[in-house]
Design a protein around this motif. Structure first.
Motif, PDB file in Angstrom:
ATOM      1  N   PRO A 314     -18.637 -21.880  63.495  1.00  0.00           N
ATOM      2  CA  PRO A 314     -18.970 -22.438  62.089  1.00  0.00           C
ATOM      3  C   PRO A 314     -17.991 -23.116  61.101  1.00  0.00           C
ATOM      4  O   PRO A 314     -16.882 -22.660  61.065  1.00  0.00           O
ATOM      5  CB  PRO A 314     -19.567 -21.227  61.388  1.00  0.00           C
ATOM      6  N   ASP A 315     -18.429 -24.197  60.498  1.00  0.00           N
ATOM      7  CA  ASP A 315     -16.889 -24.683  59.737  1.00  0.00           C
ATOM      8  C   ASP A 315     -17.245 -24.309  58.222  1.00  0.00           C
ATOM      9  O   ASP A 315     -16.335 -24.718  57.428  1.00  0.00           O
ATOM     10  CB  ASP A 315     -17.168 -26.301  60.020  1.00  0.00           C
ATOM     11  N   THR A 316     -18.430 -23.912  57.994  1.00  0.00           N
ATOM     12  CA  THR A 316     -18.720 -23.550  56.397  1.00  0.00           C
ATOM     13  C   THR A 316     -19.221 -22.199  56.029  1.00  0.00           C
ATOM     14  O   THR A 316     -19.766 -21.704  57.219  1.00  0.00           O
ATOM     15  CB  THR A 316     -19.513 -24.619  55.766  1.00  0.00           C
ATOM     16  N   PRO A 344     -12.241 -20.312  53.947  1.00  0.00           N
ATOM     17  CA  PRO A 344     -11.780 -21.373  54.904  1.00  0.00           C
ATOM     18  C   PRO A 344     -10.780 -21.195  55.998  1.00  0.00           C
ATOM     19  O   PRO A 344     -10.867 -21.479  57.123  1.00  0.00           O
ATOM     20  CB  PRO A 344     -11.209 -22.567  54.164  1.00  0.00           C
ATOM     21  N   GLU A 345      -9.629 -20.292  55.430  1.00  0.00           N
ATOM     22  CA  GLU A 345      -8.713 -19.874  56.445  1.00  0.00           C
ATOM     23  C   GLU A 345      -9.356 -19.060  57.641  1.00  0.00           C
ATOM     24  O   GLU A 345      -8.994 -19.407  58.748  1.00  0.00           O
ATOM     25  CB  GLU A 345      -7.541 -19.235  55.682  1.00  0.00           C
ATOM     26  N   SER A 346     -10.309 -18.092  57.280  1.00  0.00           N
ATOM     27  CA  SER A 346     -10.917 -17.230  58.477  1.00  0.00           C
ATOM     28  C   SER A 346     -11.646 -18.286  59.308  1.00  0.00           C
ATOM     29  O   SER A 346     -11.759 -17.872  60.475  1.00  0.00           O
ATOM     30  CB  SER A 346     -11.741 -16.262  57.719  1.00  0.00           C
ATOM     31  N   LEU A 347     -12.371 -19.123  58.779  1.00  0.00           N
ATOM     32  CA  LEU A 347     -13.353 -19.905  59.613  1.00  0.00           C
ATOM     33  C   LEU A 347     -12.677 -20.855  60.541  1.00  0.00           C
ATOM     34  O   LEU A 347     -13.210 -21.198  61.586  1.00  0.00           O
ATOM     35  CB  LEU A 347     -14.137 -20.820  58.691  1.00  0.00           C
ATOM     36  N   ALA A 348     -11.207 -21.025  60.013  1.00  0.00           N
ATOM     37  CA  ALA A 348     -10.549 -22.007  60.967  1.00  0.00           C
ATOM     38  C   ALA A 348      -9.180 -21.071  62.291  1.00  0.00           C
ATOM     39  O   ALA A 348      -8.733 -21.716  62.816  1.00  0.00           O
ATOM     40  CB  ALA A 348      -9.590 -22.803  60.054  1.00  0.00           C
ATOM     41  N   ASP A 349      -9.649 -19.849  61.820  1.00  0.00           N
ATOM     42  CA  ASP A 349      -8.867 -19.129  62.794  1.00  0.00           C
ATOM     43  C   ASP A 349      -9.068 -19.450  64.178  1.00  0.00           C
ATOM     44  O   ASP A 349     -10.251 -19.232  64.789  1.00  0.00           O
ATOM     45  CB  ASP A 349      -9.166 -17.539  62.336  1.00  0.00           C
ATOM     46  N   PRO A 350      -8.051 -19.831  65.030  1.00  0.00           N
ATOM     47  CA  PRO A 350      -8.311 -19.819  66.431  1.00  0.00           C
ATOM     48  C   PRO A 350      -8.688 -18.779  67.480  1.00  0.00           C
ATOM     49  O   PRO A 350      -9.434 -18.936  68.317  1.00  0.00           O
ATOM     50  CB  PRO A 350      -7.259 -20.842  66.829  1.00  0.00           C
ATOM     51  N   VAL A 351      -8.135 -17.367  67.043  1.00  0.00           N
ATOM     52  CA  VAL A 351      -8.585 -16.391  67.660  1.00  0.00           C
ATOM     53  C   VAL A 351      -9.896 -16.070  67.552  1.00  0.00           C
ATOM     54  O   VAL A 351     -10.526 -15.730  68.518  1.00  0.00           O
ATOM     55  CB  VAL A 351      -7.565 -15.408  67.303  1.00  0.00           C
TER      56      VAL A 351
END
Length: 447
Positions: A314-316, A344-351
């Motif tokens: 998810p992006d949002t 936003p930082e969590s949503l972008a977390d690659p892990v």
């Protein structure tokens, strides 16, 4: 006595001293939970809804959670209830998610009239109990109540109407008319329409309208308006077994025995999957980095390729709400549910995104069963759980400490830790508040 008269008399005649201690405790915990998840939604989801409410305004009677703006009581109740519902972190029980409009209407109407904590608790308790009778009566013969057919939508408007009637001090005869007015004012379409990405969560506004219509019905009667009396007896006998509406299996049964809390963000139907994932990782000391696949089996709706439940990246915040892979990944990685799932930082977390891509969704043998299989290190670890055993259910309740920690995570993200703790202290002793405005003044960050 007609069934409508009896229910109206039950609402008008309820008193705090007659409530079982268990019912009082559940109401206090549920209201704390609901205010917390509304604050979460205010931060990440519902700024447009707040903007709408501040433009519409009305008399400054009640406070919008998060913003602190004061608007009409019906509007505040509807917006606050809608935010709680949008969080996908709120109560689940009879009436699907009925507590938010009931609880937020009680608070808004108490703020309007200077009501006490005891007034709020009593109004919530009796209205939620009647909601349970309506909902379970329908559920016996109409299992697809999530579709909210017209008869089901009517009782969802009656819920806040009963709360408003109680908070206004209307007698049984007037409350009878309030039931009649609210029953006949159902909008043409209030269906839940959040299951497809084409429509989305943001189109679900049923609480907004239910609360406003319910409050307006009570205010109309209080101002001297007439209305159809005994509406249930004349207009609902083909929908309900009216006799079963007269009493609960035991006093305040639906409040104390069927209200479920959510430990994690998401549909209550997949809470068991997250519980199993957490348990399996802990019991078998599974390193998340070693996981090859996670298979979740639940209701077919969670495996529908056209639903909001399947996107692993998810992006949002809106996209993350109902996402099963995202929820399971966060649980396995040990991230507490709340703001840390949606920012936003969590949503972008690659892990997190990498692990969520490893979650596969399948359909279980029953919509009331969740199963999880985690494959790691050449082994597969499995678990199975029935709905009645999910954490947060009456049979396996969340502890007071767990619920308070959930509240503090959600509230602190908006009002700060100190003020969140002040709110928590008031909610713990809600029955001792002489004026609910002691609580609502903390709904937004004080300057």
């Amino acid at each position: 006595m007609s069934i409508t008269q009896q229910l109206a008399a039950e609402v008008a005649g309820a008193d705090f001293e007659g409530l079982p201690s268990g019912a009082v405790s559940i109401v206090k915990r549920a209201l704390m939970d609901d205010i917390g998840v509304a604050l979460l939604a205010h931060r990440f989801l519902d700024r447009p809804l707040i903007g709408f409410a501040t433009q519409v305004g009305g008399l400054p009677e009640a406070t919008l959670v998060g913003s602190g703006a004061r608007v009409s009581a019906g509007l505040a109740a509807g917006v606050n209830a809608e935010m709680a519902s949008h969080s996908d972190f709120e109560e689940s029980g009879p009436g699907v998610h009925a507590f938010s409009p009931i609880g937020q209407t009680a608070v808004a109407m108490a703020e309007r009239g200077g009501g006490s904590g005891r007034d709020v608790i009593t109004a919530i308790a009796v209205s939620y109990e009647l909601n349970g009778r309506f909902a379970r009566n329908l559920a016996d013969t109409r299992p697809l109540i999530h579709l909210f057919p017209a008869h089901f939508r009517r009782h969802l408007i009656v819920n806040p109407a009963l709360v408003a009637a109680r908070m206004l001090g209307l007698d049984a005869a007037a409350t009878n008319l309030v039931i009649g007015l609210s029953w006949t004012m159902v909008p043409a379409d209030m269906n839940h329409i959040y299951l497809t990405p084409r429509l989305g969560w943001t189109n679900s506004q049923h609480n907004l309208w239910s609360c406003q219509i319910g409050v307006q019905s009570a205010l109309l009667v209080a101002a001297g308006s007439g209305g159809p009396a005994d509406i249930l007896d004349h207009g609902a006998s083909d929908i309900y077994d009216l006799g079963s509406l007269r009493a609960s299996p035991s006093p305040y049964y639906y409040l104390t025995s069927e209200l479920n809390f959510k430990p994690w963000i998401g549909s209550y139907g997949f809470m068991g999957g997250m519980q199993l994932a957490e348990r399996l990782v802990s019991e078998h000391s599974i390193d998340p980095g070693s996981i090859d696949t996670v298979v979740f089996r639940g209701s077919a709706v969670y495996n529908d390729p056209d639903s909001v439940f399947i996107d692993p990246e998810p992006d949002t915040a809106w996209e993350a709400l109902g996402c099963v892979p995202w929820a399971i990944a966060n649980v396995i990685l040990g991230h507490p549910a709340g703001p840390g799932w949606l920012d936003p930082e969590s949503l972008a977390d690659p892990v997190r995104r990498h692990l969520a891509r490893r979650v596969r969704l399948e359909t279980s043998e029953s919509p009331y069963v969740n199963e999880v299989a985690i494959s790691a290190r050449g082994r597969t670890y499995t678990g199975r759980i029935r709905r009645e055993d999910y954490l947060g259910s009456p049979r396996n309740p969340m502890s007071g400490e767990q619920l308070e920690a959930k509240f503090l995570r959600n509230a602190s993200a908006v009002v700060g830790g100190s003020q969140a703790r002040d709110m928590l202290a008031l909610l713990r002793s809600l029955e001792e508040l002489d004026d609910i405005r002691q609580l609502t003044r903390l709904f937004s960050l004080r300057s």
